[in-house]
Design a protein around this motif. Structure first.
Motif, PDB file in Angstrom:
ATOM      1  N   ALA A  18      35.138  42.800  46.125  1.00 38.28           N
ATOM      2  CA  ALA A  18      34.507  43.770  45.237  1.00 38.28           C
ATOM      3  C   ALA A  18      34.561  45.174  45.821  1.00 38.28           C
ATOM      4  CB  ALA A  18      33.063  43.372  44.955  1.00 38.28           C
ATOM      5  N   GLY A  19      34.207  45.315  47.111  1.00 38.33           N
ATOM      6  CA  GLY A  19      34.232  46.628  47.735  1.00 38.33           C
ATOM      7  C   GLY A  19      35.630  47.199  47.816  1.00 38.33           C
ATOM      8  N   SER A  20      36.606  46.353  48.129  1.00 35.76           N
ATOM      9  CA  SER A  20      37.994  46.805  48.209  1.00 35.76           C
ATOM     10  C   SER A  20      38.485  47.282  46.846  1.00 35.76           C
ATOM     11  CB  SER A  20      38.889  45.675  48.727  1.00 35.76           C
ATOM     12  OG  SER A  20      38.540  45.317  50.052  1.00 35.76           O
ATOM     13  N   GLU A  21      38.160  46.531  45.804  1.00 37.55           N
ATOM     14  CA  GLU A  21      38.583  46.914  44.453  1.00 37.55           C
ATOM     15  C   GLU A  21      37.913  48.202  43.998  1.00 37.55           C
ATOM     16  OE1 GLU A  21      40.867  47.101  41.581  1.00 37.55           O
ATOM     17  OE2 GLU A  21      40.933  45.004  42.224  1.00 37.55           O
ATOM     18  N   ALA A  22      36.610  48.344  44.276  1.00 35.59           N
ATOM     19  CA  ALA A  22      35.900  49.569  43.902  1.00 35.59           C
ATOM     20  C   ALA A  22      36.505  50.775  44.619  1.00 35.59           C
ATOM     21  CB  ALA A  22      34.420  49.437  44.232  1.00 35.59           C
ATOM     22  N   ALA A  23      36.832  50.620  45.911  1.00 37.90           N
ATOM     23  CA  ALA A  23      37.434  51.712  46.677  1.00 37.90           C
ATOM     24  C   ALA A  23      38.770  52.125  46.065  1.00 37.90           C
ATOM     25  CB  ALA A  23      37.619  51.288  48.133  1.00 37.90           C
ATOM     26  N   THR A 147      28.221  44.038  49.658  1.00 41.74           N
ATOM     27  CA  THR A 147      28.171  43.251  50.888  1.00 41.74           C
ATOM     28  C   THR A 147      28.227  41.755  50.642  1.00 41.74           C
ATOM     29  OG1 THR A 147      25.782  43.596  50.790  1.00 41.74           O
ATOM     30  CG2 THR A 147      27.025  44.973  52.301  1.00 41.74           C
ATOM     31  N   GLY A 148      28.205  41.361  49.389  1.00 44.90           N
ATOM     32  CA  GLY A 148      28.414  39.961  49.079  1.00 44.90           C
ATOM     33  C   GLY A 148      27.217  39.083  49.365  1.00 44.90           C
ATOM     34  N   ALA A 363      27.731  45.747  43.503  1.00 40.54           N
ATOM     35  CA  ALA A 363      28.952  45.158  42.954  1.00 40.54           C
ATOM     36  C   ALA A 363      29.235  43.836  43.633  1.00 40.54           C
ATOM     37  CB  ALA A 363      30.134  46.109  43.149  1.00 40.54           C
ATOM     38  N   GLY A 364      29.925  42.954  42.915  1.00 44.92           N
ATOM     39  CA  GLY A 364      30.375  41.699  43.499  1.00 44.92           C
ATOM     40  C   GLY A 364      29.330  40.607  43.464  1.00 44.92           C
ATOM     41  N   GLY A 368      25.137  38.435  41.475  1.00 45.56           N
ATOM     42  CA  GLY A 368      24.934  37.163  40.786  1.00 45.56           C
ATOM     43  C   GLY A 368      26.116  36.705  39.970  1.00 45.56           C
ATOM     44  N   CYS A 369      27.271  37.379  40.101  1.00 46.54           N
ATOM     45  CA  CYS A 369      28.479  36.790  39.527  1.00 46.54           C
ATOM     46  C   CYS A 369      29.018  35.803  40.561  1.00 46.54           C
ATOM     47  CB  CYS A 369      29.523  37.853  39.186  1.00 46.54           C
ATOM     48  SG  CYS A 369      30.169  38.749  40.608  1.00 46.54           S
ATOM     49  N   GLU A 370      29.804  34.866  40.145  1.00 44.95           N
ATOM     50  CA  GLU A 370      30.313  33.847  41.053  1.00 44.95           C
ATOM     51  C   GLU A 370      31.826  33.740  40.882  1.00 44.95           C
ATOM     52  OE1 GLU A 370      30.775  30.884  43.853  1.00 44.95           O
ATOM     53  OE2 GLU A 370      29.149  32.290  43.510  1.00 44.95           O
ATOM     54  N   GLY A 371      32.550  33.737  41.975  1.00 45.47           N
ATOM     55  CA  GLY A 371      34.000  33.601  41.911  1.00 45.47           C
ATOM     56  C   GLY A 371      34.697  34.845  42.427  1.00 45.47           C
ATOM     57  N   TYR A 372      35.887  34.644  42.980  1.00 48.29           N
ATOM     58  CA  TYR A 372      36.643  35.756  43.544  1.00 48.29           C
ATOM     59  C   TYR A 372      36.971  36.826  42.506  1.00 48.29           C
ATOM     60  CZ  TYR A 372      37.569  32.788  47.644  1.00 48.29           C
ATOM     61  OH  TYR A 372      37.456  32.000  48.763  1.00 48.29           O
ATOM     62  N   VAL A 373      37.574  36.414  41.396  1.00 48.34           N
ATOM     63  CA  VAL A 373      38.001  37.424  40.422  1.00 48.34           C
ATOM     64  C   VAL A 373      36.816  38.040  39.700  1.00 48.34           C
ATOM     65  CG1 VAL A 373      40.362  36.637  40.093  1.00 48.34           C
ATOM     66  CG2 VAL A 373      38.542  35.583  38.769  1.00 48.34           C
ATOM     67  N   GLU A 374      35.755  37.247  39.477  1.00 49.69           N
ATOM     68  CA  GLU A 374      34.555  37.827  38.880  1.00 49.69           C
ATOM     69  C   GLU A 374      33.988  38.910  39.784  1.00 49.69           C
ATOM     70  OE1 GLU A 374      34.659  33.588  37.167  1.00 49.69           O
ATOM     71  OE2 GLU A 374      35.273  34.618  38.988  1.00 49.69           O
TER      72      GLU A 374
END
Length: 465
Positions: A18-23, A147-148, A363-364, A368-374
């Protein structure tokens, strides 16, 4: 909270998916990003590993190597893949380069994937990656916390103080990985369920299958029940499991046939070692253990659905009773860790901002979302929201009929706060289509989602930069 000198437009805490994608989304829109990741930091910067990570690589995949279904015509997560690709997702781009065969699913070589994400981020002039642990939420400045579910205790305490809500938690488990050359292919065979090929170039023979007859299965089931398990810590005892990542021994405790209707279902798998005149292609076994390729070299294979809290010795002993794995060598054994997430419908607004501190977004998986792509998709949206806010632009969310819009709506208010639990994207989150026949609903949901997402994207791209 602590005051930080602004040397960037946005501070992102956490270098997972999530952090990598947001960046990435912020950087390509021209904003300067500081990306903080505690793994790999020196001791004086609070360097720390989590209970589940194995490396200090950005976007490390921990639980499995699968992005799940890539079918964008009938599957909600496949539709999510489609939408992320249209938004130039770094995670999907890196996933394609690291892809390994997995039937109709999208699976990747974990190391190649992480290396590709980190390479792209390091090469971008607008991104500064800093190996440091952040212990408290900043007082000011646009911030994204990604931070997941394995957030460090100090930062988690700061989040609890800021939200005024107790943390919620569930257990997540890790499946074992087996060395390919230790699998007996005179007993096992290659086949995808129903011979369905992978959209990414698979052959329809993308899984290794280990068949069990009724007697073998009964003994294995009892072994799961009797095996020595890792003891719960005091604070873990009342933490619920997440249903979509259930330890195999917990599934076994629910009934003798639970596994045969779950990760060990034999349907669609013809055992070529058990052919008869009536079944010349091979018969279906009583139960089947499947392994999925875990790296591009094909040297490591993941035991699908075999996440566990059994002790290591018990795992080795029991899993070597599986036909074809009698000499199995394990690159990694199963494990279990506690995941933390926010009660997002209570504490976040519709733009993922902390209601009591709106300069902070989350984010991420911590949302409370679950899964890599989510997780990555929420990071993507959060990056877009933050970019729009800094630029003084209005933000229009994707339609609730799209995969990204449905997931966002669920996290930010449509779910019941009293019973909020981590959720994968699924058609149950979409506005219903009561006028469509049940057998046609999957296609109808994806057709509608693509159409309305496309209109939203066209309108977004029409706005002058």
């Amino acid at each position: 909270m602590t005051q930080q000198t602004p040397t960037h437009d946005v501070h992102i805490i956490g270098g997972g998916l999530a952090g990598s994608e947001a960046a990435w989304q912020l950087a390509k829109r021209g904003f300067q990003v500081r990306l903080s990741e505690m793994r790999g930091a020196p001791a004086d910067k609070g360097g720390e590993m989590t209970a589940a990570h194995q490396t200090d690589g950005l976007a490390e995949m921990v639980c499995s190597n699968s992005f799940r279904s890539d079918d964008h015509e009938r599957n909600a997560v496949g539709l999510l893949h489609h939408e992320m690709r249209r938004l130039d997702s770094l995670i999907m781009r890196a996933g394609e380069k690291a892809r390994v065969p997995a039937g109709s699913a999208m699976a990747v070589d974990r190391d190649v994937f992480s290396q590709e994400v980190e390479r792209e981020l390091q090469a971008h002039p607008n991104i500064t990656i800093v190996r440091e642990r952040i212990d408290t939420l900043p007082d000011s400045g646009p911030t994204i916390v990604a931070t997941g579910p394995l957030t460090a205790a100090s930062l988690a305490d700061s989040i609890v103080k800021a939200t005024g809500q107790d943390r919620l938690a569930f257990f997540d488990a890790i499946a074992p990985i087996v060395h390919r050359d230790s699998i007996d292919m005179d007993i096992c065979w290659f086949q995808s369920r129903w011979d369905k090929p992978s959209a990414g170039g698979g052959s329809g023979n993308d899984y290794i299958n280990c068949a069990m007859d009724k007697e073998q299965y009964a003994a294995f089931h009892q072994g799961l029940l009797d095996a020595e398990k890792t003891e719960f810590k005091e604070w873990e005892e009342n933490t619920p499991y997440f249903e979509a990542c259930m330890p195999i021994e917990v599934m076994a405790s629910r009934g003798i046939d639970t596994l045969r209707y779950g990760p060990m279902k034999p349907v669609g798998l013809d055992n070529p070692h058990d052919r008869t005149p009536e079944f010349p292609q091979g018969r279906w076994a009583h139960a089947v253990v499947q392994l999925r390729q875990d790296n591009k070299l094909g040297t490591l294979w993941n035991m699908v659905g075999f996440q566990t809290k059994m002790k290591y010795g018990a795992q080795v002993e029991l899993f070597r009773t599986i036909p074809g794995l009698q000499n199995a060598e394990f690159a990694r054994l199963g494990g279990m860790h506690r995941n933390t997430f926010l009660n997002s419908p209570l504490v976040l607004d519709r733009q993922m901002r902390l209601k009591d501190a709106p300069h902070i977004r989350f984010a991420g998986q911590i949302t409370g979302c679950e899964g890599y792509v989510e997780s990555a998709s929420v990071g993507l949206l959060t990056g877009m929201m933050t970019a729009a806010q800094i630029a003084g632009e209005d933000w229009t969310p994707p339609p609730a009929t799209s995969a990204m819009g449905a997931l966002l709506s669920h996290i930010t208010g449509d779910a019941e706060a009293d019973t909020y639990q981590p959720m994968n994207v699924n058609f149950g989150l979409f506005p219903p289509m009561h006028d469509v026949k049940k057998k046609q609903r999957k296609e109808a949901y994806t057709d509608r989602g693509k159409s309305e997402f496309g209109k939203w994207l066209n309108a977004l791209e029409a706005v002058p930069a």
